[in-house]
Design a protein around this motif. Structure first.
Motif, PDB file in Angstrom:
ATOM      1  N   ARG A  33       0.834  -1.206   0.000  1.00 49.97           N
ATOM      2  CA  ARG A  33       0.000   0.000   0.000  1.00 49.97           C
ATOM      3  C   ARG A  33       0.868   1.256   0.000  1.00 49.97           C
ATOM      4  NH1 ARG A  33      -3.795  -1.248   3.381  1.00 49.97           N
ATOM      5  NH2 ARG A  33      -5.402  -1.504   1.796  1.00 49.97           N
ATOM      6  N   ALA A  34       2.036   1.200   0.637  1.00 54.35           N
ATOM      7  CA  ALA A  34       2.936   2.347   0.623  1.00 54.35           C
ATOM      8  C   ALA A  34       3.416   2.648  -0.799  1.00 54.35           C
ATOM      9  CB  ALA A  34       4.129   2.094   1.542  1.00 54.35           C
ATOM     10  N   LEU A  35       3.596   1.602  -1.607  1.00 53.42           N
ATOM     11  CA  LEU A  35       4.006   1.794  -3.002  1.00 53.42           C
ATOM     12  C   LEU A  35       2.825   2.080  -3.923  1.00 53.42           C
ATOM     13  CD1 LEU A  35       6.676  -1.049  -3.459  1.00 53.42           C
ATOM     14  CD2 LEU A  35       7.071   1.394  -3.099  1.00 53.42           C
ATOM     15  N   HIS A  36       1.663   1.553  -3.578  1.00 53.22           N
ATOM     16  CA  HIS A  36       0.463   1.665  -4.421  1.00 53.22           C
ATOM     17  C   HIS A  36      -0.715   2.084  -3.537  1.00 53.22           C
ATOM     18  CE1 HIS A  36       2.938  -0.554  -7.295  1.00 53.22           C
ATOM     19  NE2 HIS A  36       3.111  -1.488  -6.369  1.00 53.22           N
ATOM     20  N   PRO A  37      -0.840   3.372  -3.255  1.00 48.66           N
ATOM     21  CA  PRO A  37      -1.834   3.835  -2.269  1.00 48.66           C
ATOM     22  C   PRO A  37      -3.267   3.418  -2.555  1.00 48.66           C
ATOM     23  CG  PRO A  37      -0.274   5.578  -2.786  1.00 48.66           C
ATOM     24  CD  PRO A  37       0.002   4.469  -3.748  1.00 48.66           C
TER      25      PRO A  37
END
Length: 410
Positions: A33-37
């Motif tokens: 999720r940090a890379l792909h919000p």
């Protein structure tokens, strides 16, 4: 790296089994999720994964079965779940990547079917194919586009075996042949376990105050391990107590039924010893100890990461011993992870007939008496801990993002 170059937020399906899979899955979801919000996550999930934002279409408890007696009656349910997942993931709600977390008996077969249907597949945690049943490498190569490994020697092992066996992933009709890749991400336990709790704090928490050395005795979490190891472990403790005045013993027991069996061994062979039995709390027991006696398994890695010197002893059935040791099924020189991971293997391993009470006691005696003897092991352990202590979740998310972006030259 960010997810900004992707046309839309990706969808990830995760299939996890057991508590360890739930923990790994939750860490992976947070890192992805940090890379792909805007990413979406769904699958077979436990409470930690659900808390991290995974929509559960089945419970992790469905896959949490161990032992032949439990697996056999569960087979119809597991086959039904696999069929439902194949339909859901390939037709109803097709994800960008399917991520199987551990549970290899279930997940690798599922991944193989889904990969043949054109889905990209990731498997997290390599089975111990480097130790035995190396023929399983073919099935892993056919099942996963990407294998995320927790141990540093695993990717080189796969490269060697793929070349030796001349393996290639099966070609999917209508798609270019996709290459298999194994990547090392570090071990999440190396970040989880540290020295924030001192030995004295651990002893006080377990009611082990006072003077005298403490030996943690971990005979395993399976009934068969208790059956084969309890007598030798208890008799070794009695041998040591004569030579180390004031020595105390602490044993974490995983299940009530196993507690009764181990307590019976103490009553029969060493009723005079100062012995504390705990319900679980294996890490606390190791933290409280000066040295640890344990069966081989993941607990040996936890012991290393907690910075405790150890002796490993193991006994199994006669047929298992023959297959592993005499028939050559075991392909490694050592059985414990500390020895497999250390540059100069420092841990005494006593297997089968070598695991006598006296030999176990003789191996433990210097570790209980001499801090310098313990330090020989701990110096090796420090180097292993530094190698394993990476942000496994972030490394896994980076590798999966590379797969998602076709950066492997497919």
């Amino acid at each position: 790296m960010t997810g900004s170059s992707l046309l839309r937020p990706p969808v990830f399906a995760l299939i996890a089994g057991e508590l360890s899979g739930d923990l790994l899955g939750a860490a992976l979801i947070k890192a992805l999720r940090a890379l792909h919000p805007g990413a979406r996550f769904y699958g077979v999930a436990g409470p930690r994964m659900i808390e991290a934002g995974c929509q559960a279409i089945a419970s992790i408890e469905t896959l949490s079965v161990m032992g032949l007696a439990e697996v056999l009656p569960a087979i119809p349910r597991l086959l039904r779940l696999r069929s439902e997942l194949i339909t859901h993931l390939s037709k109803t709600d097709r994800p960008d990547v399917v991520i199987g977390i551990d549970a290899p008996d279930f997940n690798l077969g599922l991944e193989k079917r889904l990969r043949r249907l054109g889905l990209r597949t990731v498997h997290v945690v390599s089975p111990s194919v480097w130790a035995w049943r190396r023929g399983r490498v073919r099935g892993i190569v056919e099942a996963a586009d990407l294998l995320l490994c927790l141990l540093p020697f695993e990717p080189p092992f796969y490269a060697q075996e793929i070349e030796r066996q001349a393996l290639q992933p099966a070609k999917v009709e209508g798609l270019p042949r996709r290459r298999f890749q194994a990547r090392y991400i570090g071990h999440p336990l190396a970040n989880e376990l540290d020295a924030s709790i001192t030995q004295q704090q651990a002893r006080e928490a377990l009611g082990l105050g006072g003077d005298g050395a403490v030996l943690a005795v971990l005979p395993g979490s399976r009934g068969s391990e208790i059956e084969h190891l309890s007598e030798a472990f208890v008799q070794a403790a009695a041998w040591l107590r004569v030579r180390v005045p004031g020595l105390r013993f602490v044993t974490p027991i995983a299940k009530p039924a196993l507690r009764e069996r181990f307590a019976k061994a103490i009553a029969m062979h060493a009723p005079q010893l100062d012995w504390t039995l705990l319900e679980g709390q294996s890490r606390e027991a190791m933290r409280a100890a000066d040295a640890v006696l344990l069966a081989s398994g993941t607990a040996t890695l936890e012991c290393l990461l907690l910075g405790r010197a150890m002796v490993v002893a193991y006994k199994g059935s006669a047929i298992t011993a023959w297959l592993m040791l005499s028939a050559g099924l075991l392909k490694t020189q050592y059985v414990s992870l500390p020895n497999l991971l250390s540059a100069q293997p420092p841990v005494t391993e006593l297997l089968q007939n070598a695991a006598t009470p006296q030999r176990i006691g003789e191996a433990l005696l210097p570790l209980l008496r001499d801090p310098a003897a313990r330090q020989v092991q701990l110096a090796q352990f420090d180097a292993v801990r530094a190698e394993l202590r990476r942000d496994a979740g972030a490394a896994a998310a980076e590798a999966i993002t590379d797969l998602l972006r076709n950066r492997r030259g497919d």
